[in-house]
Design a protein around this motif. Structure first.
Motif, PDB file in Angstrom:
ATOM      1  N   GLU A   1       0.829  -1.213   0.000  1.00 35.60           N
ATOM      2  CA  GLU A   1       0.000   0.000   0.000  1.00 35.60           C
ATOM      3  C   GLU A   1       0.861   1.260   0.000  1.00 35.60           C
ATOM      4  N   TYR A   2       1.970   1.219   0.742  1.00 32.02           N
ATOM      5  CA  TYR A   2       2.866   2.380   0.817  1.00 32.02           C
ATOM      6  C   TYR A   2       3.395   2.747  -0.553  1.00 32.02           C
ATOM      7  N   TYR A   3       3.974   1.761  -1.302  1.00 30.95           N
ATOM      8  CA  TYR A   3       4.555   2.072  -2.605  1.00 30.95           C
ATOM      9  C   TYR A   3       3.489   2.334  -3.662  1.00 30.95           C
ATOM     10  N   LYS A   4       2.336   1.780  -3.450  1.00 30.55           N
ATOM     11  CA  LYS A   4       1.239   2.074  -4.370  1.00 30.55           C
ATOM     12  C   LYS A   4       0.830   3.552  -4.257  1.00 30.55           C
ATOM     13  N   PHE A   5       0.807   4.066  -3.018  1.00 28.39           N
ATOM     14  CA  PHE A   5       0.399   5.466  -2.789  1.00 28.39           C
ATOM     15  C   PHE A   5       1.404   6.456  -3.379  1.00 28.39           C
ATOM     16  N   ILE A   6       2.714   6.189  -3.166  1.00 29.63           N
ATOM     17  CA  ILE A   6       3.709   7.187  -3.597  1.00 29.63           C
ATOM     18  C   ILE A   6       4.014   7.096  -5.082  1.00 29.63           C
ATOM     19  N   THR A   7       3.692   6.001  -5.714  1.00 28.49           N
ATOM     20  CA  THR A   7       4.005   5.871  -7.147  1.00 28.49           C
ATOM     21  C   THR A   7       2.798   6.085  -8.037  1.00 28.49           C
ATOM     22  N   ARG A   8       1.606   6.246  -7.417  1.00 29.06           N
ATOM     23  CA  ARG A   8       0.397   6.391  -8.219  1.00 29.06           C
ATOM     24  C   ARG A   8       0.326   7.795  -8.813  1.00 29.06           C
ATOM     25  N   ASN A   9       0.154   7.899 -10.105  1.00 31.06           N
ATOM     26  CA  ASN A   9       0.055   9.181 -10.803  1.00 31.06           C
ATOM     27  C   ASN A   9      -1.420   9.525 -11.015  1.00 31.06           C
ATOM     28  N   GLY A  10      -2.046  10.016  -9.969  1.00 23.19           N
ATOM     29  CA  GLY A  10      -3.444  10.432 -10.056  1.00 23.19           C
ATOM     30  C   GLY A  10      -3.565  11.908  -9.741  1.00 23.19           C
ATOM     31  N   ASP A  11      -4.556  12.211  -8.936  1.00 21.65           N
ATOM     32  CA  ASP A  11      -4.758  13.602  -8.526  1.00 21.65           C
ATOM     33  C   ASP A  11      -3.598  14.066  -7.668  1.00 21.65           C
ATOM     34  N   ASN A  12      -3.217  15.335  -7.854  1.00 18.39           N
ATOM     35  CA  ASN A  12      -2.167  15.923  -7.031  1.00 18.39           C
ATOM     36  C   ASN A  12      -2.701  16.451  -5.713  1.00 18.39           C
ATOM     37  N   VAL A  13      -4.027  16.591  -5.611  1.00 18.23           N
ATOM     38  CA  VAL A  13      -4.664  17.093  -4.395  1.00 18.23           C
ATOM     39  C   VAL A  13      -5.607  16.013  -3.879  1.00 18.23           C
ATOM     40  N   ILE A  14      -5.462  15.696  -2.585  1.00 11.70           N
ATOM     41  CA  ILE A  14      -6.266  14.639  -1.978  1.00 11.70           C
ATOM     42  C   ILE A  14      -6.840  15.130  -0.660  1.00 11.70           C
ATOM     43  N   ASP A  15      -7.720  14.310  -0.075  1.00 10.99           N
ATOM     44  CA  ASP A  15      -8.252  14.642   1.244  1.00 10.99           C
ATOM     45  C   ASP A  15      -7.155  14.475   2.291  1.00 10.99           C
ATOM     46  N   LEU A  16      -7.206  15.325   3.318  1.00 14.81           N
ATOM     47  CA  LEU A  16      -6.234  15.208   4.401  1.00 14.81           C
ATOM     48  C   LEU A  16      -6.361  13.848   5.095  1.00 14.81           C
ATOM     49  N   LYS A  17      -7.543  13.296   5.092  1.00 19.54           N
ATOM     50  CA  LYS A  17      -7.761  11.981   5.708  1.00 19.54           C
ATOM     51  C   LYS A  17      -6.865  10.921   5.062  1.00 19.54           C
ATOM     52  N   ASN A  18      -6.805  10.909   3.723  1.00 14.35           N
ATOM     53  CA  ASN A  18      -5.973   9.925   3.021  1.00 14.35           C
ATOM     54  C   ASN A  18      -4.490  10.198   3.217  1.00 14.35           C
ATOM     55  N   GLU A  19      -4.128  11.495   3.260  1.00 15.66           N
ATOM     56  CA  GLU A  19      -2.726  11.841   3.483  1.00 15.66           C
ATOM     57  C   GLU A  19      -2.260  11.359   4.858  1.00 15.66           C
ATOM     58  N   ILE A  20      -3.071  11.518   5.878  1.00 19.08           N
ATOM     59  CA  ILE A  20      -2.703  11.099   7.230  1.00 19.08           C
ATOM     60  C   ILE A  20      -2.705   9.568   7.323  1.00 19.08           C
ATOM     61  N   ARG A  21      -3.615   8.895   6.594  1.00 15.84           N
ATOM     62  CA  ARG A  21      -3.628   7.419   6.602  1.00 15.84           C
ATOM     63  C   ARG A  21      -2.303   6.892   6.047  1.00 15.84           C
ATOM     64  N   HIS A  22      -1.815   7.533   4.983  1.00 13.17           N
ATOM     65  CA  HIS A  22      -0.533   7.115   4.418  1.00 13.17           C
ATOM     66  C   HIS A  22       0.613   7.357   5.404  1.00 13.17           C
ATOM     67  N   ALA A  23       0.594   8.533   6.083  1.00 12.18           N
ATOM     68  CA  ALA A  23       1.645   8.834   7.048  1.00 12.18           C
ATOM     69  C   ALA A  23       1.610   7.845   8.214  1.00 12.18           C
ATOM     70  N   ARG A  24       0.412   7.457   8.655  1.00 15.82           N
ATOM     71  CA  ARG A  24       0.301   6.482   9.758  1.00 15.82           C
ATOM     72  C   ARG A  24       0.815   5.105   9.316  1.00 15.82           C
ATOM     73  N   MET A  25       0.560   4.766   8.072  1.00 18.98           N
ATOM     74  CA  MET A  25       1.046   3.484   7.553  1.00 18.98           C
ATOM     75  C   MET A  25       2.565   3.462   7.547  1.00 18.98           C
ATOM     76  N   TYR A  26       3.167   4.611   7.202  1.00 20.34           N
ATOM     77  CA  TYR A  26       4.633   4.677   7.188  1.00 20.34           C
ATOM     78  C   TYR A  26       5.192   4.474   8.598  1.00 20.34           C
ATOM     79  N   THR A  27       4.548   5.117   9.599  1.00 19.24           N
ATOM     80  CA  THR A  27       5.040   4.949  10.974  1.00 19.24           C
ATOM     81  C   THR A  27       4.836   3.528  11.476  1.00 19.24           C
ATOM     82  N   ASP A  28       3.764   2.838  11.003  1.00 18.02           N
ATOM     83  CA  ASP A  28       3.564   1.448  11.389  1.00 18.02           C
ATOM     84  C   ASP A  28       4.679   0.569  10.827  1.00 18.02           C
ATOM     85  N   ILE A  29       5.075   0.848   9.579  1.00 18.89           N
ATOM     86  CA  ILE A  29       6.183   0.079   8.977  1.00 18.89           C
ATOM     87  C   ILE A  29       7.468   0.307   9.773  1.00 18.89           C
TER      88      ILE A  29
END
Length: 580
Positions: free
Chosen positions: A416-444
Motif C-alpha cells: 500500500e505504501y509504494y502504491k500510494f507514492i508511485t500512483r500518478n493520479g490527482d495531485n490534491v487529496i483529502d487530508l484523511k488519506n494523506e494522514i492514513r498514508h503517514a500512519r502506515m509509514y510509521t507502522d512500517i
C-alpha cells in the motif's frame, strides 16, 4: 489626444463653476447680512457685560480698601496708648507725653503707608485739645473744624463725608464727656486724585467716562475726562425707569450707552457712559473686511466642495468600487462609462488592466499546476534506498522466524505504501488519506524500531478530514524525523504526531526527542527552508513548504522550532481560503 481632452475638460469645468457661483451667491449675501446684525448685537452686549464686570470689580477692590481703612480706624479707637493720652494727659510727665505722641505719629504713618488712597490720617483728641496727624505731626485742636464735620456724623451717618471738597472717613470714640462729646475721633482724608486716577485705569475706550456716586446721588469723584453734563440727564432717568444696569440714552445729537454697578453695603454706585459710535467703531473694520473675507471663504468652500464631489469624488468612488471588486477576486466586471476626461482615461486603463490580470492569472495558474506536478514527481522518484533495503531485511527476518501473520501484515502495508507514492493520479487529496498514508509509514517503521522508538500518533479531528491538501507532504516530514533525529537513539526514542483545529486553520505537528539539533542549527534550518536560494541541501522540506504556500492562504507553510520533548518540532500550518 490626452492633452487636448484635458484642456477641453478644464474649460468645461470653469463654465460649470461660474454657473454655480451665480446660483449660490444670493443666499450667501442674505446670510452675511444676518450674521452682521447678529455680530453687532453680540458685540454691543459683550461691551456692556465687560463694562459691568469692570465696574463690579472696581467696587470690590475699592470696598476691600475701605474695609482695611475702617479696620485700622477702629483698631486705633481701641488703642490703649490713645486712651491713656486722652484720659491721663494732665498727670503724664513730659517724657511720657513725648513718647506717647511719637507712638501715635508712628502708628498713623504706618497706616497711611498701607494704602495709596489715604492722603492723611489724623486723631482729634478733644480732651487735651490736640490733633495728631501723619503728615502734620501734633497741632492744636481746631474746635471750629471739628464742629464743621461733627454734626454730620451725629445727625446722619455717611460712609464717605464731603467737607470743603475733601473726602473723609470718620469714626468716633464711644467714650464721651458730660456734654456728650466723644473724647476723640479718627479721621482719614482720602486722596481724591488717586481715586480719580483709579477710574482712569479701567477706561479702555475714547470718550468713556466714569463717576462714583453716593446714596444721595452726590458726586464723590470722577474720571479725568468724564463730563457731568452727560451724567445729569442719566440721573434724571433713574427715578423714572428704575434700577436697570444698562440703558441707552440720547443726549444732544449723540446716543450713549450707560452702565452702572452698585455696592449695597456702602451705598455707592459707579456709573459709566460710552458713546454708541465707540461701540460701532471696532465693528466698522469687521463689517468691511470680515464680510468680504467671510463671503469669499464661504463661497469658495461651497463651490469647491460641490465641484469636487461632482467632478472628482463621485468618479473616484466608481474607481474605488471597481478596485474593491478586484480585491475580492472579481475580474469580470469592467467599468462601463462615457467619460471623455481624465477619469475616462483611468477607467479605460483599469479595464485593460483587469483583462491583462485575467490572462496573467490563467497563465500563472497553469504554470503553478505544472510546477506542483513536477515537484510531486520528483518526490515520488526520491524513493529512499535505505528504507527499501531495511524493508527487505525485515521481510527476510519475518520469513526466517516464520511469523506469518506479521509477514502478511508487513507485506500488505509495504505494498500500500509504494502504491500510494508511485500512483500518478490527482495531485490534491483529502487530508484523511494523506494522514492514513503517514500512519502506515510509521507502522512500517515501528516494526523495525519498536524496542527503541515509541510512537504517539493522534487521531485526525473529524472536521479536518475533508480538507484538500497537496499529496505526499506529511510522510516526508516523519521520515526526516527518523533519519536525522531518532535512528541513532539506542532507547527511549519518541515520535509524536498531533493535530490542532482552529477556525479556518489547521495545524499538523510532528516532533521528536532527538538530541542532534541545537537551537542555532534549528534556526539555520528554518532559514534554509524559507529562503531556498541560500541552500539546496534539504530539497524535500523546501518542496513541501513551497507547495503548501502555493495551495493555502497567507501565513501557511512549515515552521520549525525546538520541541518540548527536546528535539525538533515541525509545525505545518494550513490557513484555509474561503473556497476551501
Amino acid at each position: 489626444m490626452v492633452g487636448g481632452t484635458y484642456r477641453s475638460f478644464r474649460k468645461h469645468l470653469f463654465t460649470r463653476l461660474l454657473t454655480m457661483y451665480h446660483i449660490v451667491i444670493l443666499p450667501i449675501i442674505i446670510l452675511g447680512i444676518y450674521l452682521y446684525i447678529w455680530s453687532y448685537n453680540y458685540a454691543s452686549e459683550e461691551i456692556s457685560r465687560h463694562t459691568e464686570n469692570q465696574l463690579k470689580v472696581y467696587l470690590e477692590n475699592l470696598n476691600r480698601e475701605f474695609i482695611w481703612m475702617e479696620t485700622q480706624q477702629y483698631n486705633l479707637l481701641q488703642d490703649n496708648e490713645l486712651q491713656t493720652v486722652a484720659l491721663t494727659w494732665q498727670i503724664m510727665n513730659n517724657v511720657e507725653k513725648k513718647e506717647s505722641m511719637q507712638y501715635l505719629i508712628d502708628r498713623l504713618m504706618a497706616i497711611k503707608s498701607t494704602s495709596a488712597y489715604i492722603d492723611d490720617i489724623s486723631i482729634h483728641i478733644q480732651t487735651i485739645d490736640l490733633s495728631v496727624s501723619a503728615i502734620g505731626d501734633v497741632q492744636s485742636y481746631d474746635s471750629e473744624y471739628y464742629q464743621s464735620i461733627y454734626p454730620k456724623t451725629k445727625e446722619d451717618y455717611y460712609f464717605i463725608n464731603v467737607v470743603d471738597d475733601s473726602l473723609m472717613l470718620i469714626v468716633e470714640s464711644m467714650s464721651r464727656d458730660l456734654d456728650g462729646q466723644p473724647y476723640f475721633y479718627v479721621e482719614i482724608v482720602l486722596d481724591k486724585a488717586k481715586l480719580e486716577s483709579s477710574l482712569d485705569s479701567i477706561n479702555l475706550y475714547e470718550n468713556n467716562g466714569f463717576f462714583l456716586m453716593s446714596e444721595e446721588q452726590d458726586l464723590l469723584w470722577q474720571s479725568t475726562d468724564a463730563s457731568e453734563e452727560i451724567l445729569l440727564p442719566y440721573l434724571d432717568t433713574l427715578d423714572n425707569e428704575g434700577d436697570s444696569n444698562k440703558r441707552m440714552l440720547t443726549i444732544g445729537d449723540e446716543e450713549y450707552q450707560f452702565s452702572q454697578a452698585n455696592d449695597e453695603e456702602r451705598n455707592l454706585t459707579v456709573i459709566s457712559y460710552l458713546p454708541e459710535e465707540e461701540v460701532e467703531r471696532p465693528l466698522g473694520f469687521f463689517k468691511n473686511w470680515v464680510w468680504l473675507f467671510g463671503v469669499f471663504v464661504i463661497f469658495a468652500i461651497i463651490v469647491y466642495a460641490y465641484s469636487t464631489y461632482r467632478l472628482v469624488h463621485r468618479p473616484l468612488l466608481v474607481l474605488v468600487d471597481a478596485f474593491r471588486r478586484v480585491e475580492k477576486g472579481d475580474l469580470d466586471q469592467p467599468i462601463e462609462h462615457n467619460n471623455k476626461g481624465e477619469f475616462g482615461y483611468l477607467y479605460n486603463r483599469f479595464n485593460k488592466m483587469i483583462r491583462r490580470l485575467r490572462a496573467l492569472i490563467d497563465r500563472n495558474y497553469k504554470q503553478t499546476l505544472m510546477v506542483q506536478k513536477a515537484e510531486l514527481k520528483q518526490l515520488q522518484s526520491q524513493i529512499n534506498p535505505h528504507f527499501l533495503y531495511n524493508s527487505f531485511f525485515i521481510l527476510n527476518s519475518l520469513a526466517q522466524t516464520e511469523d506469518i501473520p506479521r509477514l502478511e501484515r508487513f507485506t500488505q502495508m509495504l505494498g500500500e505504501y509504494y502504491k500510494f507514492i508511485t500512483r500518478n493520479g490527482d495531485n490534491v487529496i483529502d487530508l484523511k488519506n494523506e494522514i492514513r498514508h503517514a500512519r502506515m509509514y510509521t507502522d512500517i517503521q515501528n516494526m523495525r524500531f519498536s524496542r527503541r522508538i515509541k510512537i504517539e500518533f493522534e487521531e485526525l479531528p473529524e472536521e479536518l478530514t475533508p480538507i484538500k491538501v497537496p499529496k505526499l507532504f506529511v510522510q516526508p516530514i516523519i521520515e526526516n524525523a527518523y533519519k536525522y533525529s531518532l535512528e541513532d537513539k539506542t532507547e527511549a526514542g519518541l515520535l509524536r504526531v498531533s493535530f490542532v483545529s482552529k477556525k479556518n486553520e489547521a495545524e499538523i505537528i510532528v516532533e521528536d526527542n532527538g538530541e542532534k539539533l541545537t537551537d542555532v542549527e534549528i534556526r539555520k534550518l528554518e532559514d534554509r527552508v524559507k529562503n531556498p536560494t541560500k541552500s539546496q541541501e534539504i530539497t524535500g522540506l523546501i518542496n513541501i513548504h513551497r507547495r503548501i504556500v502555493l495551495t493555502f492562504a497567507e501565513g501557511s507553510g512549515i515552521y520549525l522550532a525546538k520541541s518540548e520533548l527536546g528535539g525538533l518540532k515541525v509545525n505545518v500550518r494550513l490557513v484555509l481560503k474561503e473556497d476551501l
